[in-house]
Scaffold this motif. Structure first.
Motif, PDB file in Angstrom:
ATOM      1  N   CYS B  46       0.830  -1.203   0.000  1.00 58.31           N
ATOM      2  CA  CYS B  46       0.000   0.000   0.000  1.00 58.31           C
ATOM      3  C   CYS B  46       0.862   1.249   0.000  1.00 58.31           C
ATOM      4  CB  CYS B  46      -0.915   0.026   1.215  1.00 58.31           C
ATOM      5  SG  CYS B  46      -2.110  -1.296   1.222  1.00 58.31           S
ATOM      6  N   GLU B  47       1.941   1.204   0.791  1.00 61.90           N
ATOM      7  CA  GLU B  47       2.804   2.375   0.849  1.00 61.90           C
ATOM      8  C   GLU B  47       3.524   2.580  -0.470  1.00 61.90           C
ATOM      9  OE1 GLU B  47       5.114   2.272   4.490  1.00 61.90           O
ATOM     10  OE2 GLU B  47       3.225   2.108   5.592  1.00 61.90           O
ATOM     11  N   ALA B  48       3.857   1.494  -1.139  1.00 62.37           N
ATOM     12  CA  ALA B  48       4.492   1.618  -2.446  1.00 62.37           C
ATOM     13  C   ALA B  48       3.526   2.287  -3.429  1.00 62.37           C
ATOM     14  CB  ALA B  48       4.902   0.235  -2.956  1.00 62.37           C
ATOM     15  N   ARG B  49       2.236   2.030  -3.249  1.00 64.63           N
ATOM     16  CA  ARG B  49       1.244   2.615  -4.160  1.00 64.63           C
ATOM     17  C   ARG B  49       0.834   4.012  -3.701  1.00 64.63           C
ATOM     18  NH1 ARG B  49      -4.906   0.525  -4.689  1.00 64.63           N
ATOM     19  NH2 ARG B  49      -5.568   2.147  -6.144  1.00 64.63           N
ATOM     20  N   ARG B  50       1.256   4.436  -2.546  1.00 65.16           N
ATOM     21  CA  ARG B  50       0.909   5.738  -1.973  1.00 65.16           C
ATOM     22  C   ARG B  50      -0.581   5.857  -1.673  1.00 65.16           C
ATOM     23  NH1 ARG B  50       3.578   7.540   0.603  1.00 65.16           N
ATOM     24  NH2 ARG B  50       2.935   9.693   0.415  1.00 65.16           N
ATOM     25  N   VAL B  51      -1.197   4.795  -1.246  1.00 63.32           N
ATOM     26  CA  VAL B  51      -2.595   4.918  -0.805  1.00 63.32           C
ATOM     27  C   VAL B  51      -2.672   4.511   0.658  1.00 63.32           C
ATOM     28  CG1 VAL B  51      -3.719   4.529  -3.023  1.00 63.32           C
ATOM     29  CG2 VAL B  51      -3.168   2.571  -1.566  1.00 63.32           C
ATOM     30  N   PRO B  52      -3.553   5.156   1.438  1.00 61.59           N
ATOM     31  CA  PRO B  52      -3.735   4.727   2.823  1.00 61.59           C
ATOM     32  C   PRO B  52      -4.226   3.281   2.860  1.00 61.59           C
ATOM     33  CG  PRO B  52      -4.792   6.841   2.429  1.00 61.59           C
ATOM     34  CD  PRO B  52      -4.390   6.312   1.098  1.00 61.59           C
ATOM     35  N   PRO B  53      -3.549   2.428   3.574  1.00 65.62           N
ATOM     36  CA  PRO B  53      -3.912   1.008   3.555  1.00 65.62           C
ATOM     37  C   PRO B  53      -5.298   0.723   4.129  1.00 65.62           C
ATOM     38  CG  PRO B  53      -1.740   1.352   4.531  1.00 65.62           C
ATOM     39  CD  PRO B  53      -2.373   2.695   4.399  1.00 65.62           C
ATOM     40  N   THR B  83      -0.359  -2.241  -4.335  1.00 60.41           N
ATOM     41  CA  THR B  83      -0.052  -2.159  -5.770  1.00 60.41           C
ATOM     42  C   THR B  83      -0.611  -3.335  -6.557  1.00 60.41           C
ATOM     43  OG1 THR B  83       2.007  -3.252  -5.211  1.00 60.41           O
ATOM     44  CG2 THR B  83       2.105  -0.882  -5.545  1.00 60.41           C
ATOM     45  N   GLY B  84      -0.745  -4.470  -5.920  1.00 63.55           N
ATOM     46  CA  GLY B  84      -1.070  -5.671  -6.664  1.00 63.55           C
ATOM     47  C   GLY B  84       0.207  -6.180  -7.325  1.00 63.55           C
ATOM     48  N   ILE B  85       0.151  -7.448  -7.796  1.00 62.92           N
ATOM     49  CA  ILE B  85       1.355  -8.038  -8.383  1.00 62.92           C
ATOM     50  C   ILE B  85       1.037  -8.378  -9.843  1.00 62.92           C
ATOM     51  CG2 ILE B  85       2.996  -9.958  -8.211  1.00 62.92           C
ATOM     52  CD1 ILE B  85       1.888 -10.133  -5.222  1.00 62.92           C
ATOM     53  N   PRO B  86       1.925  -7.980 -10.725  1.00 63.76           N
ATOM     54  CA  PRO B  86       1.670  -8.331 -12.126  1.00 63.76           C
ATOM     55  C   PRO B  86       1.562  -9.845 -12.264  1.00 63.76           C
ATOM     56  CG  PRO B  86       3.498  -6.767 -11.949  1.00 63.76           C
ATOM     57  CD  PRO B  86       3.165  -7.202 -10.561  1.00 63.76           C
ATOM     58  N   ASP B  87       0.644 -10.254 -13.130  1.00 63.37           N
ATOM     59  CA  ASP B  87       0.312 -11.665 -13.334  1.00 63.37           C
ATOM     60  C   ASP B  87       1.539 -12.581 -13.368  1.00 63.37           C
ATOM     61  OD1 ASP B  87      -0.808 -14.068 -14.146  1.00 63.37           O
ATOM     62  OD2 ASP B  87      -0.718 -13.466 -16.274  1.00 63.37           O
ATOM     63  N   GLY B 171      -5.110  -4.604  -5.710  1.00 61.04           N
ATOM     64  CA  GLY B 171      -4.643  -5.107  -4.420  1.00 61.04           C
ATOM     65  C   GLY B 171      -4.354  -6.591  -4.503  1.00 61.04           C
ATOM     66  N   THR B 172      -4.205  -7.187  -3.336  1.00 58.02           N
ATOM     67  CA  THR B 172      -3.866  -8.607  -3.290  1.00 58.02           C
ATOM     68  C   THR B 172      -4.655  -9.277  -2.164  1.00 58.02           C
ATOM     69  OG1 THR B 172      -1.623  -8.051  -4.001  1.00 58.02           O
ATOM     70  CG2 THR B 172      -1.938 -10.244  -3.053  1.00 58.02           C
TER      71      THR B 172
END
Lengths: 362, 529
Positions: B46-53, B83-87, B171-172
């Motif tokens: 979440c922090e990598a994506r810069r969104v509040p978790p 961020t989610g993880i690329p497939d 997300g994941t």
């Protein structure tokens, strides 16, 4: 017919009530004037207790202290003093008496006034005595009583329900307890010409049995150890009003010596009060010289006894020749003797031989 | 004579055999570690994506234990909005030990990409059930069911489905089964979540426990600390092996260019001076350095005093404001309590930059909640440290280096001390990552931070003491004056009780004055010093 004594008691009571009311008014007006209430009383700290050679008793010095409710350390005792004054006035108004213990308990339930222990309430009562220069008996507050009186003395009660009633103090062979009723009673008449004060109950009973009151024409008083104030006050009255000499008869040890001295010169604790000391009273025994003269059975002085004797020797009240001589002899002999020691010569010896000797010598 | 057999083992195999060093030594510790590893990965994402978790965590009982007590099988599910993880990376990320996005010099919670996989590994060896992972980077959703080939350290994909993502979810979600002991780990898990919420006041964490109880740790702000940047290594933080690899793979033509290109804060002048002190010709092509030269360079770097301090922009401290906010909300403090946070200036140990932050709380709210004495909260890179407290340098700083009586703190004073150390390399003493080693630089910074706070605390306490004394004083008047008034009126035979309010006002004036002064005590303030 019962008039004079009761009127005198009423007058005394009204005076005390008035003094209490004046205390209330003083404080009341101070608060109304937006002032923190305060009163001045004589300091009772040891450095303000002085032995008065003339009066031959301890008195309070000139130092006054201000009891100020603005002072955080004073405000609680101040509030307690006002409450106690009010409580005493209620006692007087309803013509009830109370013991020191009862005063302590009466404050229970009065939030914030409550006393921690009886020492605290006793102390506040002493403050009130000091502030108004009156003994607590005037406020109808008495200690627990154990002492008694016997002899040809007619008294007239002033307490409610008994006003005007008279009684002769030979009516009861155990003696009459010196309580509030007797303390406030008026002395009417007596055929006795002296007062014999005895420390111990057993000896008192023996003297009654042996009709010592008739033999010596005396009023017998039993102090039960250190004489309570009301007893001392009665002794003083008999001495002053009845012009009767007072003879004190105690154990022959430092504690007995001091019982006699408190009757004669008063105690430091009551330095704020007058009318409790009987400077003319005489201690007639048991002396250290009696131990030698009558070859009394003895016990050894304990360390405590010796320490106490040395303290007494330095006490200003013991300046007299007799006292110094006897104290020195006690220390030199290293022994003491109880009143009962005379029993070795038979039960009546004390009345037949010893007392007549001593009274004659005195 | 027995014949020894030699074989290499895969990293998966290694951790399978040595799982206690990664915190999976027993069922209760394993459940706690699993929660911790997965939660940390989610927060990092979440922090990598810069969104509040927004994190949802659920533990459910699958199989009750055989006996009265002992391990049970639980299903553990965590959902995040990271961020989610690329497939194409999903199987590797969750099915291969030492694979991940964390092998760069930037502060994050995990370091080795190990935690998530070891959790899955542990689940697999205790229950033999596959892990389910669903993730999206904002496009379609990929769902995998897979296991780990422990011997070869490879993922085995059992199922892969692609779902439409109409709502644009990112997300994941990870769900796995594992053996654990919730009744024994319950307190630690709760404490872990609470302390995480303390240092991440911008995170919203929901936890449903096996007994169906819901725990909510609500965010207090949307504001997040600035993100860390990836930086080049500092010359002092490089070891022989790392330098050898860098030299072997560089495209720089000479050593001067090599130094300037691969290290932070090294310009032309510094590079030349440094190489001179190391007796290496700046014109030497990197490829010509011998092994002795490399050792010589590393040694020289350690002694060289003219490098710039390491660049702290790779660090992500929480910040005084956020730290104060988190502690205030999780400890239910009010404005009347003492709360203060400080952030120290960046410093370094062994070439690694680090920043110490600390906060201190004291007051009636803590006393009411049963706090007594010093309660210590330790954090490293925003991770709460719950075990082995007394082996930690933070504990040492608080309990050995500070004379608390100087600051009017008595043994039963309710006091909370929170210390956060962030660094590209936290000086952990063990793989279990529960306590910090005694690095003198780190210890000094921690001690100074606490002293700085304690000086303010001392003011607060001395004012509280004076305040309490004043209050007691006034209460004495409030108690006794009415009694004096009442009984003096009775004694004087007056109907009316005299008014004591003017007297109370006269003594109360001081109290207001004290109260006014006490308000000036700093609450949450960030003053640098």
């Amino acid at each position: 017919m019962s008039g004079k004594a009761v009127r005198e008691a009423d007058r005394q009571r009204e005076m005390t009530e008035l003094a209490l009311k004046q205390l209330g008014s003083l404080v009341y007006e101070q608060i109304r004037a937006r002032e923190f209430p305060w009163i001045m009383i004589q300091s009772r700290s040891t450095d303000n207790i002085i032995y008065d050679q003339e009066l031959k008793q301890y008195i309070l010095g000139d130092r006054l202290i201000r009891r100020h409710s603005r002072n955080i350390a004073h405000i609680r005792p101040f509030a307690q003093l006002i409450w106690t004054a009010w409580f005493s006035r209620e006692l007087l108004r309803h013509r009830k008496t109370s013991t020191l213990r009862e005063v302590y308990y009466s404050a229970r339930g009065q939030r914030d006034i409550e006393f921690k222990d009886q020492d605290e309430s006793d102390n506040i009562i002493t403050d009130l005595e000091t502030a108004l220069s009156r003994p607590r008996e005037d406020f109808n507050i008495y200690p627990e009583e154990r002492s008694a009186i016997f002899g040809d003395l007619t008294i007239e009660y002033t307490v409610p329900g008994y006003e005007g009633k008279r009684m002769n103090l030979t009516e009861h062979p155990d003696g009459v307890m010196i309580g509030p009723a007797l303390t406030s009673a008026e002395f009417i008449e007596t055929s006795a010409d002296k007062v014999l004060v005895i420390e111990k109950g057993a000896m008192f009973t023996r003297l009654v049995e042996e009709r010592a009151h008739e033999k010596f024409n005396a009023i017998l008083i039993h102090t039960a150890g250190q004489a309570p104030r009301s007893t001392r006050s009665i002794i003083q009255r008999l001495n002053q009003l009845g012009k009767m000499p007072v003879y004190i008869f105690t154990d022959g040890d430092p504690w007995g010596v001091h019982i006699a001295m408190v009757i004669i010169s008063g105690s430091a604790n009551a330095a704020h009060l007058r009318g409790l000391a009987t400077p003319d009273a005489k201690w007639i025994g048991v002396w250290a010289t009696d131990i030698v003269k009558y070859r009394l059975p003895t016990e050894k002085l304990t360390d405590m006894d010796i320490k106490r004797l040395k303290e007494l020797k330095k006490d200003p009240r013991y300046g007299g020749e007799l006292w110094q001589r006897e104290i020195d002899l006690f220390i030199k002999l290293g022994v003491k003797a109880e009143l009962e020691a005379f029993s070795r010569y038979g039960l009546t010896y004390i009345v037949d031989k010893y007392l007549p000797d001593k009274l004659e010598g005195a | 004579m027995a014949e020894a057999s030699y074989q290499s083992i895969s990293p998966s195999d290694f951790f399978y055999r040595n799982r206690e060093i990664a915190g999976f030594s027993n069922p209760s510790r394993a459940l706690y570690s699993a929660v911790r590893e997965l939660l940390e990965n989610s927060l990092d994402a979440c922090e990598a994506r810069r969104v509040p978790p927004d994190i949802y965590l659920r533990i459910r009982e699958v199989l009750p234990s055989k006996g009265e007590e002992g391990p049970e099988v639980y299903s553990l599910r965590i959902e995040d909005n990271g961020t989610g993880i690329p497939d194409e990376y999903i199987p590797l990320c969750f099915g291969k030990v030492f694979y991940g996005s964390k092998y760069i010099l930037r502060q994050s919670r995990g370091t080795f990409g190990l935690g998530g996989t070891i959790t899955i590994l542990y689940g697999q060896i205790t229950t033999h059930k596959p892990v389910r992972v669903a993730s999206s980077i904002g496009k379609e959703i990929h769902e995998y069911e897979m296991m780990i080939d422990i011997e070869h350290n490879e993922p085995i994909v059992l199922r892969h489905e692609v779902h439409e993502n109409k709502k644009g979810w990112r997300g994941t979600i990870v769900e796995l089964q594992l053996e654990g002991d919730y009744s024994r780990s319950m307190n630690k898990i709760y404490e872990y979540l609470k302390q995480t919420a303390m240092v991440c006041p911008y995170a919203d964490i929901t936890f449903v426990d096996p007994k169906g109880r819901l725990y909510r740790f609500e965010r207090a702000t949307d504001q997040m600390p600035p993100p860390p940047r990836a930086v080049k290594p500092h010359p002092k933080g490089v070891d022989v092996e790392t330098l050898r690899r860098m030299v072997a793979s560089t495209r720089a033509r000479n050593m001067k260019a090599f130094m300037m290109e691969h290290f932070q804060g090294v310009g032309e002048v510094t590079a030349e001076r440094f190489l001179n002190t190391a007796s290496i010709d700046p014109r030497t092509p990197p490829g010509e350095l011998g092994p002795e030269d490399i050792v010589k360079l590393v040694r020289a770097a350690n002694d060289f005093e003219e490098f710039n301090r390491p660049d702290p922009s790779c660090l992500s401290p929480i910040g005084e404001e956020l730290l104060g906010m988190g502690i205030k909300k999780e400890l239910n403090l009010t404005d009347a309590d003492f709360l203060m946070a400080v952030q120290r200036r960046p410093s370094t140990y062994l070439g690694f930059p680090f920043i110490v932050e600390a906060a201190m709380a004291h007051g009636r709210s803590l006393a009411r909640q049963g706090f007594s004495g010093i309660t210590l909260y330790r954090f490293a890179n925003k991770i709460p440290l719950l075990f082995d407290e007394s082996s930690c340098v933070i504990w040492k700083a608080v309990n050995r280096n500070i004379n608390w009586s100087t600051y009017l703190v008595s043994p039963d004073t309710p006091l909370v001390v929170a210390v956060h150390v962030c660094s590209t390399k936290i000086p952990y003493k063990s793989v279990g990552k529960e306590f910090l080693a005694d690095q003198p630089e780190v210890e000094r910074e921690i001690t100074n931070a606490i002293r700085q706070l304690a000086r303010h605390l001392r003011l607060y306490i001395s004012r509280s003491i004076r305040m309490a004394r004043e209050r007691r004083r006034l209460s004495v008047f409030e108690r006794f004056l009415p009694k004096i008034a009442e009984f003096s009126a009775k004694l004087a035979d007056k109907e009316e009780i005299p008014d004591i309010t003017p007297l109370l006002r006269a003594v109360g004036a001081d109290l207001e004055e004290v109260e006014r002064r006490i308000k000036e005590v700093p609450q949450v303030v960030g003053e640098g010093c």
